[in-house]
Scaffold this motif. Structure first.
Motif, mmCIF file in Angstrom:
data_model
loop_
_atom_site.group_PDB
_atom_site.id
_atom_site.type_symbol
_atom_site.label_atom_id
_atom_site.label_comp_id
_atom_site.label_asym_id
_atom_site.label_seq_id
_atom_site.Cartn_x
_atom_site.Cartn_y
_atom_site.Cartn_z
ATOM 1 N N LEU A 5 0.831 -1.204 0.000
ATOM 2 C CA LEU A 5 0.000 0.000 0.000
ATOM 3 C C LEU A 5 0.862 1.249 0.000
ATOM 4 N N ASN A 6 1.874 1.277 0.886
ATOM 5 C CA ASN A 6 2.744 2.452 0.940
ATOM 6 C C ASN A 6 3.548 2.619 -0.344
ATOM 7 N N LEU A 7 4.037 1.512 -0.893
ATOM 8 C CA LEU A 7 4.753 1.594 -2.170
ATOM 9 C C LEU A 7 3.816 2.107 -3.264
ATOM 10 N N GLY A 8 2.581 1.642 -3.227
ATOM 11 C CA GLY A 8 1.590 2.111 -4.204
ATOM 12 C C GLY A 8 1.336 3.600 -4.078
ATOM 13 N N LEU A 9 1.279 4.090 -2.849
ATOM 14 C CA LEU A 9 1.087 5.534 -2.632
ATOM 15 C C LEU A 9 2.297 6.318 -3.130
ATOM 16 N N HIS A 10 3.500 5.804 -2.827
ATOM 17 C CA HIS A 10 4.714 6.452 -3.343
ATOM 18 C C HIS A 10 4.703 6.478 -4.871
ATOM 19 N N TRP A 11 4.278 5.366 -5.471
ATOM 20 C CA TRP A 11 4.242 5.270 -6.932
ATOM 21 C C TRP A 11 3.318 6.341 -7.522
ATOM 22 N N GLU A 12 2.151 6.482 -6.925
ATOM 23 C CA GLU A 12 1.207 7.501 -7.404
ATOM 24 C C GLU A 12 1.788 8.907 -7.236
ATOM 25 N N GLU A 13 2.531 9.115 -6.160
ATOM 26 C CA GLU A 13 3.184 10.410 -5.947
ATOM 27 C C GLU A 13 4.273 10.660 -6.994
ATOM 28 N N ILE A 14 4.991 9.609 -7.362
ATOM 29 C CA ILE A 14 6.000 9.750 -8.423
ATOM 30 C C ILE A 14 5.315 10.160 -9.720
ATOM 31 N N ARG A 15 4.223 9.485 -10.029
ATOM 32 C CA ARG A 15 3.470 9.799 -11.246
ATOM 33 C C ARG A 15 2.987 11.248 -11.232
ATOM 34 N N VAL A 19 9.370 14.159 -6.328
ATOM 35 C CA VAL A 19 10.704 13.579 -6.379
ATOM 36 C C VAL A 19 11.064 12.901 -5.054
ATOM 37 N N LYS A 20 10.530 13.382 -3.934
ATOM 38 C CA LYS A 20 10.810 12.750 -2.644
ATOM 39 C C LYS A 20 10.315 11.301 -2.637
ATOM 40 N N SER A 21 9.169 11.052 -3.226
ATOM 41 C CA SER A 21 8.650 9.679 -3.304
ATOM 42 C C SER A 21 9.558 8.797 -4.157
ATOM 43 N N LEU A 22 10.134 9.377 -5.208
ATOM 44 C CA LEU A 22 11.078 8.619 -6.025
ATOM 45 C C LEU A 22 12.264 8.180 -5.177
ATOM 46 N N PHE A 23 12.808 9.105 -4.392
ATOM 47 C CA PHE A 23 13.945 8.773 -3.534
ATOM 48 C C PHE A 23 13.549 7.786 -2.437
ATOM 49 N N ASP A 24 12.329 7.892 -1.939
ATOM 50 C CA ASP A 24 11.852 6.948 -0.925
ATOM 51 C C ASP A 24 11.793 5.533 -1.499
ATOM 52 N N VAL A 25 11.229 5.387 -2.682
ATOM 53 C CA VAL A 25 11.160 4.060 -3.322
ATOM 54 C C VAL A 25 12.567 3.557 -3.622
ATOM 55 N N TYR A 26 13.423 4.455 -4.076
ATOM 56 C CA TYR A 26 14.819 4.109 -4.360
ATOM 57 C C TYR A 26 15.476 3.536 -3.106
ATOM 58 N N GLU A 27 15.351 4.242 -2.004
ATOM 59 C CA GLU A 27 15.970 3.790 -0.752
ATOM 60 C C GLU A 27 15.373 2.479 -0.260
ATOM 61 N N MET A 54 17.405 2.886 -14.373
ATOM 62 C CA MET A 54 15.972 2.615 -14.325
ATOM 63 C C MET A 54 15.242 3.725 -13.569
ATOM 64 N N PHE A 55 15.769 4.141 -12.431
ATOM 65 C CA PHE A 55 15.108 5.185 -11.664
ATOM 66 C C PHE A 55 15.147 6.528 -12.406
ATOM 67 N N MET A 56 16.213 6.782 -13.153
ATOM 68 C CA MET A 56 16.245 8.008 -13.961
ATOM 69 C C MET A 56 15.189 7.943 -15.065
ATOM 70 N N GLU A 57 15.048 6.777 -15.691
ATOM 71 C CA GLU A 57 14.025 6.606 -16.727
ATOM 72 C C GLU A 57 12.629 6.779 -16.148
ATOM 73 N N ILE A 58 12.424 6.232 -14.960
ATOM 74 C CA ILE A 58 11.116 6.367 -14.308
ATOM 75 C C ILE A 58 10.799 7.838 -14.092
ATOM 76 N N TRP A 59 11.775 8.589 -13.625
ATOM 77 C CA TRP A 59 11.528 10.012 -13.391
ATOM 78 C C TRP A 59 11.290 10.749 -14.709
ATOM 79 N N ASP A 60 12.068 10.393 -15.728
ATOM 80 C CA ASP A 60 11.918 11.058 -17.030
ATOM 81 C C ASP A 60 10.542 10.814 -17.643
ATOM 82 N N LYS A 61 9.977 9.645 -17.415
ATOM 83 C CA LYS A 61 8.674 9.350 -18.021
ATOM 84 C C LYS A 61 7.562 9.268 -16.971
ATOM 85 N N LYS A 62 7.720 10.015 -15.908
ATOM 86 C CA LYS A 62 6.756 9.953 -14.792
ATOM 87 C C LYS A 62 5.326 10.229 -15.227
ATOM 88 N N GLU A 63 5.129 11.113 -16.209
ATOM 89 C CA GLU A 63 3.776 11.440 -16.664
ATOM 90 C C GLU A 63 3.140 10.287 -17.431
#
Length: 182
Positions: A5-15, A19-27, A54-63
């Motif tokens: 659930l928390n990962l899912g919430l972070h994922w939606e925040e990344i979308r 950027v903080k959620s991206l770093f949270d998932v990364y960590e 992969m994480f850079m690609e995720i951020w680049d295509k977050k939309e």
């Protein structure tokens, strides 16, 4: 480990561009993704590079990121495909470099020009044929033939039945054969 659930919430925040959620998932998942990548590549440095990429690609295509139910599973599949693609492209590069010197030396100038023109024509026909596919067909063809996923993996990734994945690829290949005149 963070809950689904928390990962899912972070994922939606990344979308949404957080950027903080991206770093949270990364960590949270870096070590697990790194170990998973090492199992497939047997190379620590390569795996580390691919996970970071992969994480850079995720951020680049977050939309354009899909909504996913199981973020960890999605990222494990993502890194596996990156490892497979890396070795596939590395193999093609080596094959091209190894075979290129021999082929170029053996071809006359006229034969070389014909070879280049034939290859360009084939690429153009393939590009035009691929444009005839629906977006869903294109994506599934990509997963099957470029990412080397099997029908079960495609079905799971795209939330389809295996039969639907198979039929979609079959229909896409029919279109490609027709357009390529095969």
């Amino acid at each position: 480990m963070e809950s689904k659930l928390n990962l899912g919430l972070h994922w939606e925040e990344i979308r949404a561009g957080n950027v903080k959620s991206l770093f949270d998932v990364y960590e949270l998942l870096f070590d697990h993704l790194l170990n998973f990548g090492i199992r497939y590549s047997a190379d620590v440095d390569l795996s580390r590079d691919l996970v970071n990429e992969m994480f850079m690609e995720i951020w680049d295509k977050k939309e354009r990121l899909p909504a996913v139910e199981n973020v960890k599973s999605y990222l494990l599949s993502y890194i596996k495909r990156k490892v497979i693609r890396h070795y596939y492209h590395d193999k093609l590069r080596r094959k091209a470099i190894d075979g290129q010197d021999i082929d170029i030396k053996e071809l006359s100038y006229e034969d070389f020009i014909v070879h280049v023109q034939t290859e360009q024509d084939m690429r153009m026909r393939l590009k035009n044929a691929l444009e005839k596919l629906t977006p869903a067909q294109s994506e599934i063809i990509q997963l099957k033939f470029f990412d080397n996923l099997n029908y079960v993996q495609i079905a799971e990734l795209k939330s389809l039945t295996v039969k639907t994945a198979y039929n979609t690829i079959y229909d896409a290949l029919k279109i490609l054969r027709k357009e390529m005149n095969y």
